[in-house]
Design an enzyme around this catalytic site. Structure first.
Site, mmCIF file in Angstrom:
data_model
loop_
_atom_site.group_PDB
_atom_site.id
_atom_site.type_symbol
_atom_site.label_atom_id
_atom_site.label_comp_id
_atom_site.label_asym_id
_atom_site.label_seq_id
_atom_site.Cartn_x
_atom_site.Cartn_y
_atom_site.Cartn_z
ATOM 1 N N TRP A 18 1.021 -1.518 0.047
ATOM 2 C CA TRP A 18 0.170 -0.330 0.417
ATOM 3 C C TRP A 18 0.924 1.809 -0.194
ATOM 4 O O TRP A 18 0.640 2.173 -0.767
ATOM 5 C CB TRP A 18 -0.612 -0.230 1.565
ATOM 6 C CG TRP A 18 -2.042 1.226 1.494
ATOM 7 C CD1 TRP A 18 -2.336 1.528 0.133
ATOM 8 C CD2 TRP A 18 -3.251 1.381 2.657
ATOM 9 N NE1 TRP A 18 -3.585 2.175 0.679
ATOM 10 C CE2 TRP A 18 -3.834 1.890 1.959
ATOM 11 C CE3 TRP A 18 -3.288 0.070 3.638
ATOM 12 C CZ2 TRP A 18 -5.416 2.777 2.371
ATOM 13 C CZ3 TRP A 18 -4.520 0.499 4.551
ATOM 14 C CH2 TRP A 18 -5.312 1.119 3.524
ATOM 15 N N LYS A 66 12.276 -1.603 -1.732
ATOM 16 C CA LYS A 66 12.345 -1.769 -1.247
ATOM 17 C C LYS A 66 12.430 -3.256 -0.138
ATOM 18 O O LYS A 66 13.041 -4.008 -0.776
ATOM 19 C CB LYS A 66 9.898 -2.940 -1.506
ATOM 20 C CG LYS A 66 9.692 -3.660 -1.234
ATOM 21 C CD LYS A 66 9.179 -5.124 -1.370
ATOM 22 C CE LYS A 66 8.493 -6.051 -0.383
ATOM 23 N NZ LYS A 66 7.439 -6.620 -0.319
ATOM 24 N N HIS A 68 12.151 -5.238 3.903
ATOM 25 C CA HIS A 68 11.817 -6.190 4.918
ATOM 26 C C HIS A 68 13.251 -6.108 6.111
ATOM 27 O O HIS A 68 12.372 -6.524 7.059
ATOM 28 C CB HIS A 68 10.797 -7.308 5.133
ATOM 29 C CG HIS A 68 9.695 -7.392 3.937
ATOM 30 N ND1 HIS A 68 8.690 -6.603 4.479
ATOM 31 C CD2 HIS A 68 9.496 -8.158 3.539
ATOM 32 C CE1 HIS A 68 7.567 -6.535 4.058
ATOM 33 N NE2 HIS A 68 8.076 -7.778 2.693
ATOM 34 N N TYR A 154 -0.163 1.317 9.638
ATOM 35 C CA TYR A 154 -0.909 1.218 8.750
ATOM 36 C C TYR A 154 -2.654 1.982 9.064
ATOM 37 O O TYR A 154 -3.398 2.604 8.049
ATOM 38 C CB TYR A 154 -1.677 -0.532 9.073
ATOM 39 C CG TYR A 154 -2.855 -1.422 7.874
ATOM 40 C CD1 TYR A 154 -2.033 -1.647 6.742
ATOM 41 C CD2 TYR A 154 -3.617 -1.482 8.476
ATOM 42 C CE1 TYR A 154 -3.470 -2.358 5.626
ATOM 43 C CE2 TYR A 154 -4.529 -1.861 7.631
ATOM 44 C CZ TYR A 154 -4.608 -2.527 6.038
ATOM 45 O OH TYR A 154 -5.355 -3.733 5.616
ATOM 46 N N PHE A 190 -8.590 0.083 -1.015
ATOM 47 C CA PHE A 190 -9.082 -1.354 -1.418
ATOM 48 C C PHE A 190 -9.116 -2.085 -3.157
ATOM 49 O O PHE A 190 -8.036 -2.766 -3.032
ATOM 50 C CB PHE A 190 -9.152 -2.135 0.018
ATOM 51 C CG PHE A 190 -9.048 -3.653 0.075
ATOM 52 C CD1 PHE A 190 -7.523 -4.086 0.498
ATOM 53 C CD2 PHE A 190 -9.502 -4.107 -0.690
ATOM 54 C CE1 PHE A 190 -7.335 -5.780 0.791
ATOM 55 C CE2 PHE A 190 -9.939 -5.495 -0.323
ATOM 56 C CZ PHE A 190 -8.609 -5.792 0.695
ATOM 57 N N GLU A 192 -9.792 -0.456 -5.561
ATOM 58 C CA GLU A 192 -9.077 -0.690 -6.364
ATOM 59 C C GLU A 192 -7.510 -1.084 -6.947
ATOM 60 O O GLU A 192 -6.954 -1.456 -7.669
ATOM 61 C CB GLU A 192 -8.840 1.185 -6.637
ATOM 62 C CG GLU A 192 -9.450 1.722 -7.519
ATOM 63 C CD GLU A 192 -9.826 1.613 -8.351
ATOM 64 O OE1 GLU A 192 -8.985 1.741 -9.682
ATOM 65 O OE2 GLU A 192 -11.084 1.898 -9.145
ATOM 66 N N MET A 193 -7.005 -1.447 -5.910
ATOM 67 C CA MET A 193 -5.492 -2.263 -5.753
ATOM 68 C C MET A 193 -5.857 -3.832 -6.354
ATOM 69 O O MET A 193 -4.908 -4.727 -6.225
ATOM 70 C CB MET A 193 -4.999 -1.684 -4.662
ATOM 71 C CG MET A 193 -3.954 -0.241 -4.469
ATOM 72 S SD MET A 193 -2.979 -0.512 -3.509
ATOM 73 C CE MET A 193 -1.675 -1.057 -2.857
ATOM 74 N N LYS A 220 -7.882 -8.996 3.228
ATOM 75 C CA LYS A 220 -8.810 -8.638 3.383
ATOM 76 C C LYS A 220 -8.941 -6.900 3.900
ATOM 77 O O LYS A 220 -10.406 -6.336 3.600
ATOM 78 C CB LYS A 220 -9.672 -8.754 4.823
ATOM 79 C CG LYS A 220 -10.390 -9.938 5.151
ATOM 80 C CD LYS A 220 -10.623 -10.462 5.864
ATOM 81 C CE LYS A 220 -11.786 -11.776 6.378
ATOM 82 N NZ LYS A 220 -12.347 -12.481 7.285
ATOM 83 N N GLY A 221 -7.837 -6.221 4.292
ATOM 84 C CA GLY A 221 -7.723 -4.503 3.782
ATOM 85 C C GLY A 221 -8.706 -4.013 5.348
ATOM 86 O O GLY A 221 -8.579 -2.781 5.084
HETATM 87 P P1 A3P Z 1 -4.325 -8.683 4.861
HETATM 88 O O1 A3P Z 1 -3.804 -9.662 4.820
HETATM 89 O O2 A3P Z 1 -5.032 -7.819 6.799
HETATM 90 O O3 A3P Z 1 -5.863 -7.763 4.283
HETATM 91 P P2 A3P Z 1 2.301 -6.105 3.100
HETATM 92 O O4 A3P Z 1 2.103 -5.841 1.766
HETATM 93 O O5 A3P Z 1 3.504 -5.356 3.686
HETATM 94 O O6 A3P Z 1 2.457 -7.924 2.289
HETATM 95 O O7 A3P Z 1 0.727 -6.065 3.526
HETATM 96 C C1 A3P Z 1 -0.889 -6.943 2.879
HETATM 97 C C2 A3P Z 1 -1.661 -6.006 4.336
HETATM 98 O O8 A3P Z 1 -1.756 -5.188 2.946
HETATM 99 C C3 A3P Z 1 -2.358 -6.983 3.293
HETATM 100 O O9 A3P Z 1 -3.553 -7.243 4.847
HETATM 101 C C4 A3P Z 1 -3.521 -6.720 2.536
HETATM 102 O O10 A3P Z 1 -5.238 -6.716 2.389
HETATM 103 C C5 A3P Z 1 -3.024 -5.070 3.027
HETATM 104 N N1 A3P Z 1 -2.891 -3.763 2.065
HETATM 105 C C6 A3P Z 1 -2.524 -3.702 0.539
HETATM 106 N N2 A3P Z 1 -3.262 -2.987 0.816
HETATM 107 C C7 A3P Z 1 -4.306 -2.399 0.945
HETATM 108 C C8 A3P Z 1 -4.916 -1.547 0.907
HETATM 109 N N3 A3P Z 1 -5.073 -0.966 -0.352
HETATM 110 N N4 A3P Z 1 -5.527 -0.702 1.722
HETATM 111 C C9 A3P Z 1 -6.208 -1.653 2.726
HETATM 112 N N5 A3P Z 1 -4.984 -2.750 2.932
HETATM 113 C C10 A3P Z 1 -4.384 -2.958 2.141
#
Ligand code: A3P
Length: 263
Positions: A18, A66, A68, A154, A190, A192-193, A220-221
């Site tokens: 995100w 990027k 981690h 987040y 969420f 759109e992505m 799930k976001g």
């Molecule tokens: P969930 O598994 O709870 O849905 P990373 O990119 O660090 O791996 O994190 C992934 C998490 O961020 C996932 O969480 C993902 O759905 C959530 N995420 C990514 N883009 C998002 C957005 N635009 N809005 C809300 N949550 C988002």
């Protein structure tokens, strides 16, 4: 490390994809590329072999990188050159649930066959990749006031996406038009992505690394989905661990969506 790099750093499942997308769009306004070029190509993942360090060293500036990796494992030039770094973190209960779903859905890569309870236990004793979570977060929390660091959660993004995008723009010294900010807000929602294959890591499914029936990369976001998965006992254990690690730090998280509007 280059002075005009932007490093996006965070523990897995904290909202890296995100914030990367936000950083990419604030930096480039390349909405077309954001849909057509895979995010791992636009924003190389330092320690993952989708690209090599040579590719990275040949990439033209300005680069967005990027990783981690925790602060202590980043190249030592990070300290001397001090590129801009955006750090993202998330409440650890949602992290552990989201992380479990990811490692289970990409079993051909992770070989992880455990259940959620096994994963939570492993997280509690810092035995999942990139742990300890608390050290990862606190090392960046300590340097959050450095001018080259932007520390976000987040939950901040969930609470106020537009405000967070504006913060990123100010940090990257980009004077965006209001209509561009609105476009980024829409693009980074969420829904759109999730339907953008370049950020939903479609390649993992196409190459049969991920089983989307178990979980998609963007799952799930939500803030607070952990409530649907963690038992009272697991929640208690996490609360003890979090309290122990974060005490005196001044760092707090929101754990439920309802808390966001009151904060
Ligand atoms: P969930 O598994 O709870 O849905 P990373 O990119 O660090 O791996 O994190 C992934 C998490 O961020 C996932 O969480 C993902 O759905 C959530 N995420 C990514 N883009 C998002 C957005 N635009 N809005 C809300 N949550 C988002």
């Amino acid at each position: 490390v280059r002075e005009n790099d932007v490093w996006v750093v965070g523990y897995p499942r904290s909202g890296m994809t995100w914030i990367q997308e936000i950083v990419y769009l604030v930096q480039t306004l390349d909405f077309e590329g954001s849909r057509s070029i895979d995010c791992d190509e636009r924003i190389p993942y330092l320690e993952f072999p989708t690209s090599t360090l040579t590719d990275l060293s040949e990439k033209p500036s300005p680069r967005i990188i990027k990783t981690h990796l925790p602060l202590k494992l980043l190249p030592t030039q990070i300290q001397t050159i001090q590129p801009k770094m955006v750090y993202i973190t998330r409440n650890p209960k949602d992290v552990v649930v989201s992380y479990f779903h990811l490692v289970s859905s990409i079993q051909s890569l992770t070989r992880y066959k455990g259940k959620l309870e096994d994963f939570v236990d492993a997280f509690l004793v810092d035995r999942v990749p990139y742990s300890p979570w608390s050290t990862h977060v606190l090392e960046f929390w300590e340097i959050k006031d450095q001018p080259n660091v932007l520390f976000l959660t987040y939950e901040d993004l969930q609470k106020d996406l537009e405000g967070s995008i504006r913060k990123v723009a100010a940090f990257l010294e980009k004077d965006l038009k209001n209509e561009d900010v609105q476009k980024i807000v829409k693009h980074c929602s969420f829904d759109e992505m999730k339907t953008n294959p370049s950020v939903n890591h479609q390649w993992l499914t196409d190459r049969q690394f991920q089983d989307p029936k178990k979980a998609e990369f963007l799952r799930k976001g939500k803030v607070g989905d952990w409530k649907n998965f963690l038992s009272k006992e697991q929640d208690d254990k996490l609360n003890v661990k979090i309290a122990l690690k974060l005490k005196h730090s001044g760092l707090f998280f929101h754990y439920m969506e309802a808390e966001l509007s009151n904060s």
